[in-house]
Design a protein around this motif. Structure first.
Motif, mmCIF file in Angstrom:
data_model
loop_
_atom_site.group_PDB
_atom_site.id
_atom_site.type_symbol
_atom_site.label_atom_id
_atom_site.label_comp_id
_atom_site.label_asym_id
_atom_site.label_seq_id
_atom_site.Cartn_x
_atom_site.Cartn_y
_atom_site.Cartn_z
ATOM 1 N N ARG A 97 39.840 29.896 -9.927
ATOM 2 C CA ARG A 97 41.071 29.082 -9.947
ATOM 3 C C ARG A 97 41.082 29.265 -8.394
ATOM 4 O O ARG A 97 40.953 28.360 -7.543
ATOM 5 N N PHE A 98 41.220 30.108 -7.838
ATOM 6 C CA PHE A 98 41.660 29.823 -5.890
ATOM 7 C C PHE A 98 40.688 29.578 -5.506
ATOM 8 O O PHE A 98 40.691 28.307 -4.820
ATOM 9 N N ASP A 99 39.099 30.158 -5.491
ATOM 10 C CA ASP A 99 37.940 29.452 -4.762
ATOM 11 C C ASP A 99 37.734 27.869 -5.871
ATOM 12 O O ASP A 99 37.308 26.918 -4.965
ATOM 13 N N GLN A 100 38.174 27.894 -6.016
ATOM 14 C CA GLN A 100 37.854 25.984 -7.195
ATOM 15 C C GLN A 100 38.959 24.817 -6.296
ATOM 16 O O GLN A 100 38.237 23.966 -6.425
ATOM 17 N N VAL A 101 40.131 25.738 -6.628
ATOM 18 C CA VAL A 101 41.558 24.659 -5.325
ATOM 19 C C VAL A 101 40.791 24.298 -4.189
ATOM 20 O O VAL A 101 41.133 23.232 -3.912
ATOM 21 N N ILE A 102 40.606 25.464 -3.615
ATOM 22 C CA ILE A 102 39.867 25.157 -1.892
ATOM 23 C C ILE A 102 39.148 24.447 -2.163
ATOM 24 O O ILE A 102 38.780 23.652 -1.242
ATOM 25 N N ALA A 103 37.969 24.062 -2.644
ATOM 26 C CA ALA A 103 36.310 24.030 -3.220
ATOM 27 C C ALA A 103 37.098 22.215 -3.009
ATOM 28 O O ALA A 103 36.181 21.296 -2.836
ATOM 29 N N THR A 104 37.158 22.007 -4.008
ATOM 30 C CA THR A 104 37.988 21.020 -4.267
ATOM 31 C C THR A 104 38.814 20.272 -3.670
ATOM 32 O O THR A 104 38.759 18.555 -3.269
ATOM 33 N N ASN A 105 39.827 20.716 -2.839
ATOM 34 C CA ASN A 105 41.263 20.347 -1.915
ATOM 35 C C ASN A 105 40.920 20.049 -0.922
ATOM 36 O O ASN A 105 41.131 18.908 0.294
ATOM 37 N N LEU A 106 40.088 21.377 -0.150
ATOM 38 C CA LEU A 106 39.824 21.006 1.067
ATOM 39 C C LEU A 106 38.692 21.173 1.486
ATOM 40 O O LEU A 106 38.173 20.233 2.135
ATOM 41 N N THR A 107 37.991 22.286 1.076
ATOM 42 C CA THR A 107 36.327 22.046 1.450
ATOM 43 C C THR A 107 35.842 20.918 1.394
ATOM 44 O O THR A 107 34.661 19.925 2.597
ATOM 45 N N SER A 108 36.129 20.107 0.598
ATOM 46 C CA SER A 108 35.461 18.589 -0.168
ATOM 47 C C SER A 108 35.532 17.911 1.669
ATOM 48 O O SER A 108 34.686 17.548 1.597
ATOM 49 N N VAL A 109 36.595 18.220 1.779
ATOM 50 C CA VAL A 109 37.566 16.616 2.549
ATOM 51 C C VAL A 109 36.375 17.055 3.976
ATOM 52 O O VAL A 109 36.581 16.391 4.554
ATOM 53 N N PHE A 110 36.387 17.703 3.938
ATOM 54 C CA PHE A 110 35.440 18.519 5.283
ATOM 55 C C PHE A 110 34.085 17.947 5.388
ATOM 56 O O PHE A 110 32.972 17.215 5.717
ATOM 57 N N ASN A 111 33.406 18.579 3.930
ATOM 58 C CA ASN A 111 32.551 18.504 3.352
ATOM 59 C C ASN A 111 31.612 16.878 3.093
ATOM 60 O O ASN A 111 30.373 15.684 3.359
#
Length: 257
Positions: A112-126
């Motif tokens: 879930r931690f990885d999912q929150v990071i991917a959805t909220n943060l990494t997506s902004v860069f991507n």
């Protein structure tokens, strides 16, 4: 000289809003459309996305709906290429897609931690990188990243979410520093506690609801439409010298102790 009212007009502009089938994303898309922008709605759920597009189009807005997953770089690249080539240039990008998962930190599931990071943060860069490349080539563009009052604060059970929103605030500043010279304005909006579906469980919690009303100097939750003015301002020429700024829309929550 352009009048101040004209500087707020978004006529002739196109805005992509991620996570916009409901809640704050939909409210911001509606505000941008109300200021004259054509809007591209995004979500993963094609049924909800189609319904949202239909509702917004019924108001007279120019709307397209493009389903893609903000956690998948391939999905994003395909969608951005499609929008730029088939719908039209993206003048305004609102990085709104996000998620929340509440748990004590010692019990927080790693997946879930990885999912929150991917959805909220990494997506902004991507999402921002391929969109910005097109904006840079045109010498103009507006990017608005949705932060949170938890970019500065935290509460029990939301440490990973708060960490992502703090990072979104700082990547916003970094984007502004890197891309301002190319004609881009990159800013953030940090909402306080708003009455949305995402906060439905909190809204139904009498104790928490009372705490929000006491803790917020304005004495209430924000309503989704109250983000409209902030997003239109930052997307418009009225904010042409505003860059790297995080605008808190929180009823003075972060201004008091």
């Amino acid at each position: 000289m352009t009048s101040i009212a004209d500087q707020f007009s978004l006529a002739g502009k196109r805005a992509l809003v991620t996570g916009s089938s409901r809640g704050l994303g939909y409210a911001m898309a509606a505000a941008l459309a109300g200021a004259g922008a054509a809007v591209v709605l995004n979500a993963r759920d094609t049924v909800a996305l189609g319904a949202a597009a239909q509702d917004l189009a019924a108001t007279g807005a120019t709307v397209n709906a493009v389903a893609f997953d903000v956690t998948s770089r391939d999905s994003i690249d395909e969608a951005v290429t499609h929008i730029e080539n088939e719908i039209g240039p993206i003048d305004i990008l609102i990085n709104n897609a996000g998620m929340q998962f509440r748990s004590s930190l010692e019990a927080f599931p790693p997946e879930r931690f990885d999912q929150v990071i991917a959805t909220n943060l990494t997506s902004v860069f991507n999402v921002s990188q391929p969109v910005a490349r097109h904006m840079i080539a045109r010498g103009r563009g507006k990017i608005i990243n949705i932060c949170s009052l938890l970019s500065e604060l935290s509460r029990p059970s939301v440490a990973p979410y708060a960490a992502t929103k703090a990072a979104v605030a700082n990547i916003t500043r970094g984007m502004a520093v890197d891309w301002a010279r190319h004609g881009l304005n990159v800013n953030g909006i940090a909402p306080g506690y708003f009455a949305t579906e995402l906060n439905e469980a909190l809204l139904k919690d009498d104790k928490f609801n009372a705490w929000i009303e006491t803790r917020t100097p304005m004495g209430r939750w924000g309503q989704p439409e109250e983000l409209g003015g902030a997003v239109v301002f930052l997307a418009s020429e009225a904010a042409r010298f505003v860059n790297g700024h995080i605008l808190y829309v929180d009823g003075a929550f972060t201004a008091t102790v």
